[in-house]
Design an enzyme around this catalytic site. Structure first.
Site, PDB file in Angstrom:
ATOM      1  N   SER A  58       4.294  11.001   4.373  1.00 12.07           N
ATOM      2  CA  SER A  58       3.154  11.597   3.674  1.00 12.07           C
ATOM      3  C   SER A  58       1.823  10.863   3.809  1.00 12.07           C
ATOM      4  O   SER A  58       0.776  11.450   3.523  1.00 12.07           O
ATOM      5  CB  SER A  58       3.492  11.730   2.188  1.00 12.07           C
ATOM      6  OG  SER A  58       3.876  10.471   1.671  1.00 12.07           O
ATOM      7  N   GLU A  83       6.244  10.885  -3.808  1.00  9.67           N
ATOM      8  CA  GLU A  83       4.866  11.061  -4.274  1.00  9.67           C
ATOM      9  C   GLU A  83       4.843  11.657  -5.670  1.00  9.67           C
ATOM     10  O   GLU A  83       5.701  12.460  -6.027  1.00  9.67           O
ATOM     11  CB  GLU A  83       4.110  11.980  -3.301  1.00  9.67           C
ATOM     12  CG  GLU A  83       4.046  11.454  -1.865  1.00  9.67           C
ATOM     13  CD  GLU A  83       3.200  10.195  -1.702  1.00  9.67           C
ATOM     14  OE1 GLU A  83       2.400   9.882  -2.601  1.00  9.67           O
ATOM     15  OE2 GLU A  83       3.357   9.520  -0.660  1.00  9.67           O
ATOM     16  N   ALA A 147       7.278   2.374   3.366  1.00  6.47           N
ATOM     17  CA  ALA A 147       6.653   1.140   2.863  1.00  6.47           C
ATOM     18  C   ALA A 147       6.727   1.257   1.353  1.00  6.47           C
ATOM     19  O   ALA A 147       6.126   2.158   0.767  1.00  6.47           O
ATOM     20  CB  ALA A 147       5.211   1.038   3.323  1.00  6.47           C
ATOM     21  N   TYR A 242       1.808 -13.317   6.213  1.00  5.56           N
ATOM     22  CA  TYR A 242       2.497 -12.136   6.740  1.00  5.56           C
ATOM     23  C   TYR A 242       3.765 -12.509   7.524  1.00  5.56           C
ATOM     24  O   TYR A 242       4.854 -12.507   6.976  1.00  5.56           O
ATOM     25  CB  TYR A 242       1.545 -11.253   7.581  1.00  5.56           C
ATOM     26  CG  TYR A 242       2.150  -9.884   7.739  1.00  5.56           C
ATOM     27  CD1 TYR A 242       1.824  -8.846   6.867  1.00  5.56           C
ATOM     28  CD2 TYR A 242       3.141  -9.641   8.696  1.00  5.56           C
ATOM     29  CE1 TYR A 242       2.459  -7.611   6.953  1.00  5.56           C
ATOM     30  CE2 TYR A 242       3.788  -8.417   8.793  1.00  5.56           C
ATOM     31  CZ  TYR A 242       3.436  -7.409   7.926  1.00  5.56           C
ATOM     32  OH  TYR A 242       4.075  -6.192   8.007  1.00  5.56           O
ATOM     33  N   LYS A 251      10.503  -8.050   8.058  1.00  8.42           N
ATOM     34  CA  LYS A 251      10.267  -7.418   9.360  1.00  8.42           C
ATOM     35  C   LYS A 251      11.199  -8.012  10.422  1.00  8.42           C
ATOM     36  O   LYS A 251      11.687  -7.307  11.300  1.00  8.42           O
ATOM     37  CB  LYS A 251       8.805  -7.559   9.781  1.00  8.42           C
ATOM     38  CG  LYS A 251       7.857  -6.679   8.970  1.00  8.42           C
ATOM     39  CD  LYS A 251       8.183  -5.204   9.117  1.00  8.42           C
ATOM     40  CE  LYS A 251       7.229  -4.291   8.381  1.00  8.42           C
ATOM     41  NZ  LYS A 251       7.719  -2.907   8.269  1.00  8.42           N
ATOM     42  N   VAL A 281      -5.932  -0.050   7.867  1.00  5.21           N
ATOM     43  CA  VAL A 281      -6.023   0.158   6.428  1.00  5.21           C
ATOM     44  C   VAL A 281      -5.113   1.322   6.065  1.00  5.21           C
ATOM     45  O   VAL A 281      -5.324   2.442   6.525  1.00  5.21           O
ATOM     46  CB  VAL A 281      -7.455   0.563   6.000  1.00  5.21           C
ATOM     47  CG1 VAL A 281      -7.562   0.592   4.496  1.00  5.21           C
ATOM     48  CG2 VAL A 281      -8.472  -0.341   6.615  1.00  5.21           C
TER      49      VAL A 281
HETATM   50  P1  NAD Z   1       2.013   3.933   3.591  1.00  2.00           P
HETATM   51  O1  NAD Z   1       2.013   3.322   2.253  1.00  2.00           O
HETATM   52  O2  NAD Z   1       0.789   4.645   4.048  1.00  2.00           O
HETATM   53  O3  NAD Z   1       3.236   5.000   3.702  1.00  2.00           O
HETATM   54  C1  NAD Z   1       4.479   4.786   3.106  1.00  2.00           C
HETATM   55  C2  NAD Z   1       5.297   6.042   3.097  1.00  2.00           C
HETATM   56  O4  NAD Z   1       6.584   5.735   2.524  1.00  2.00           O
HETATM   57  C3  NAD Z   1       4.724   7.187   2.236  1.00  2.00           C
HETATM   58  O5  NAD Z   1       4.993   8.421   2.862  1.00  2.00           O
HETATM   59  C4  NAD Z   1       5.532   7.095   0.947  1.00  2.00           C
HETATM   60  O6  NAD Z   1       5.640   8.318   0.222  1.00  2.00           O
HETATM   61  C5  NAD Z   1       6.881   6.690   1.510  1.00  2.00           C
HETATM   62  N1  NAD Z   1       7.768   6.056   0.540  1.00  2.00           N
HETATM   63  C6  NAD Z   1       7.585   4.905  -0.143  1.00  2.00           C
HETATM   64  N2  NAD Z   1       8.661   4.653  -0.926  1.00  2.00           N
HETATM   65  C7  NAD Z   1       9.533   5.656  -0.712  1.00  2.00           C
HETATM   66  C8  NAD Z   1      10.823   5.976  -1.210  1.00  2.00           C
HETATM   67  N3  NAD Z   1      11.459   5.187  -2.083  1.00  2.00           N
HETATM   68  N4  NAD Z   1      11.408   7.116  -0.797  1.00  2.00           N
HETATM   69  C9  NAD Z   1      10.785   7.972   0.062  1.00  2.00           C
HETATM   70  N5  NAD Z   1       9.576   7.700   0.598  1.00  2.00           N
HETATM   71  C10 NAD Z   1       8.968   6.573   0.213  1.00  2.00           C
HETATM   72  O7  NAD Z   1       2.457   2.799   4.597  1.00  2.00           O
HETATM   73  P2  NAD Z   1       2.131   2.458   6.137  1.00  2.00           P
HETATM   74  O8  NAD Z   1       1.145   1.376   6.174  1.00  2.00           O
HETATM   75  O9  NAD Z   1       1.940   3.699   6.925  1.00  2.00           O
HETATM   76  O10 NAD Z   1       3.509   1.775   6.556  1.00  2.00           O
HETATM   77  C11 NAD Z   1       4.549   2.444   7.222  1.00  2.00           C
HETATM   78  C12 NAD Z   1       5.292   1.439   8.081  1.00  2.00           C
HETATM   79  O11 NAD Z   1       4.410   0.954   9.101  1.00  2.00           O
HETATM   80  C13 NAD Z   1       5.789   0.213   7.310  1.00  2.00           C
HETATM   81  O12 NAD Z   1       7.029  -0.180   7.823  1.00  2.00           O
HETATM   82  C14 NAD Z   1       4.727  -0.824   7.638  1.00  2.00           C
HETATM   83  O13 NAD Z   1       5.183  -2.143   7.505  1.00  2.00           O
HETATM   84  C15 NAD Z   1       4.437  -0.469   9.087  1.00  2.00           C
HETATM   85  N6  NAD Z   1       3.167  -1.011   9.627  1.00  2.00           N
HETATM   86  C16 NAD Z   1       2.006  -0.893   8.933  1.00  2.00           C
HETATM   87  C17 NAD Z   1       0.847  -1.471   9.453  1.00  2.00           C
HETATM   88  C18 NAD Z   1      -0.475  -1.376   8.740  1.00  2.00           C
HETATM   89  O14 NAD Z   1      -1.386  -2.135   9.070  1.00  2.00           O
HETATM   90  N7  NAD Z   1      -0.624  -0.471   7.832  1.00  2.00           N
HETATM   91  C19 NAD Z   1       0.873  -2.130  10.699  1.00  2.00           C
HETATM   92  C20 NAD Z   1       2.064  -2.184  11.399  1.00  2.00           C
HETATM   93  C21 NAD Z   1       3.222  -1.626  10.839  1.00  2.00           C
END
Ligand code: NAD
Length: 396
Positions: A58, A83, A147, A242, A251, A281
């Site tokens: 989402s 959500e 996440a 991190y 990770k 972000v």
């Molecule tokens: P985000 O917070 O934007 O998205 C998280 C998603 O997980 C949302 O859709 C949320 O509804 C869902 N979620 C959370 N808890 C849940 C649950 N219990 N059940 C069902 N859905 C659930 O996060 P993001 O930054 O897009 O991160 C996604 C992945 O990418 C993570 O593994 C993160 O570590 C990785 N990542 C992020 C970055 C960054 O800079 N943002 C960089 C590299 C990797």
């Protein structure tokens, strides 16, 4: 109701329905324009029929994965997210994003269904398997993009909380106050062993593996299916908080679970991958200390070089080029952080970092872009939206 942006301790508490629509439509626009094939960095996506399951569909990387596969590749997508629905208060952004995505998919005649529930639970896993059997038969791609700050282990009922802390010693580094733009020193105390273990429980590979086991047991994955989970490494400056901190341990656990998962799914010809993505972000990353400062500087450097990407560009590159070509590093990981980690990029970030002084304003980073991106994630900051107007909280 008129929805205003409310920020408390750097966390945005409200979401604007119309602004969330704008966010999703902009990502869809990028994908549809790229499908014309005029930018060689973002070549046309393969559109052979495919069913995709997206866990964490989402917001952030998961939403962009859904838009790239669901709109660009015309795949049928089943999403899972967690959500808050609207009440007297607005819903969380992911609820609006999902509604808009489903509407846009429907307009294009593409199947899209979403389960709003706890992906860590047995109940949601069961509901997903039943939905796949009923609507799709099998899935060809499983994207793991959760996440979360908490996870209840379905076997024991124990709830674990993740923390963002260094391991071993406390850590002091410059951070930026994203409201004032002033550089401040921030100290982070070291995690206890228990906190480090809990973070691995929440964000490590255990749940990804459980998903794979459940999908296999229920025979809802196709022969030769693929699964991708997202990770992050980043530069040395952020290592203590991190990569070498609690989240980095999680990770590492996620990354090392690939071998076990591959052994498990190879009987179906399945392949699991880690994609190391760029620092961006998102709702999850904006709360990681020091990361907003690094991100603001990185944005500026990458913008100047014409190589800045957001979630949608990253995910487009993953599914158009990196995953199909199976291009990985020596540890078998896909490196979407290739441009972020380029020597010239990191050298410039380091050079800027050396000039930073506590108490001064951050001038050599693009904090405005960071703020705008953070506002956009919640549907705020769009010039074409009149934020003084009433909006329907149920209808983005
Ligand atoms: P985000 O917070 O934007 O998205 C998280 C998603 O997980 C949302 O859709 C949320 O509804 C869902 N979620 C959370 N808890 C849940 C649950 N219990 N059940 C069902 N859905 C659930 O996060 P993001 O930054 O897009 O991160 C996604 C992945 O990418 C993570 O593994 C993160 O570590 C990785 N990542 C992020 C970055 C960054 O800079 N943002 C960089 C590299 C990797």
């Amino acid at each position: 109701m008129v929805v205003k942006q409310k920020i408390l301790r750097n966390v945005c508490l409200t979401a604007h329905p119309k602004g969330c629509r704008e966010y999703v439509e902009n990502e869809i626009d990028f994908v549809e324009k790229s499908m014309k094939g005029s930018d060689e960095r973002y070549p046309k996506l393969d559109t052979k029929p495919m069913n995709v399951l997206i866990l964490g569909c989402s917001t952030g990387y998961g939403l962009s994965s859904r838009i790239v596969t669901g709109i660009g590749m015309k795949a049928k997508t089943l999403g899972v997210c967690f959500e808050r629905t609207p009440s007297s208060k607005p819903a969380t952004p992911g609820w609006y994003n999902t509604k808009v995505f489903e509407e846009e998919a429907e307009k294009r005649g593409i199947y899209a269904k979403t389960i709003n529930g706890d992906a860590f639970s047995d109940e949601v896993k069961k509901e997903v398997c039943e939905t796949i059997k009923r609507d799709l038969g099998k899935v060809d791609l499983v994207i793991y993009s959760l996440a979360s700050p908490v996870r209840t282990d379905p076997k024991t009922g124990i709830t674990y909380k993740s923390v963002l802390k260094p391991i071993g010693n406390s850590f002091t580094e410059l951070s930026v106050n994203s409201k004032t733009g002033i550089l401040e020193k921030a100290t982070f105390t070291a995690a206890t062993e228990e906190q480090a273990k809990a973070t691995v429980k929440v964000m490590g590979g255990e749940d990804w593996k459980l998903w794979m086991e459940t999908l296999l047991e229920n025979d809802v994955v196709s022969d030769g299916f693929k699964s991708v989970a997202y990770s992050y490494i980043g530069p040395k400056i952020t290592y203590p908080i991190y990569r070498e901190g609690t989240i980095g341990k999680a990770k590492e656990d996620l990354e090392s679970s690939v071998e076990e998962i591959n052994a498990l799914i190879s009987k179906k010809g399945g392949e699991a991958y880690i994609s190391v993505n760029k620092a961006l972000v998102t709702r999850a990353s904006a709360v990681i200390p020091v990361v907003p400062l690094y991100t603001a500087i990185l944005y500026k450097v990458m913008e100047d070089k014409g190589i800045h990407e957001n979630c949608i560009e990253q995910m487009y590159r993953l599914y158009s080029s990196k995953l199909p070509s199976k291009s990985t590093d020596e540890k078998g990981r896909i490196r979407l952080d290739d441009w972020e980690m380029r020597e010239d990029v990191q050298k410039e970030v380091e050079d800027i970092w050396k000039t930073l002084k506590e108490g001064e304003e951050l001038v050599q980073g693009d904090l405005e872009m960071f703020r705008t991106d953070y506002s956009h994630l919640h549907g705020f900051g769009y010039k074409n939206i009149d934020y003084s107007k009433d909006v329907d909280l149920e209808r983005p």
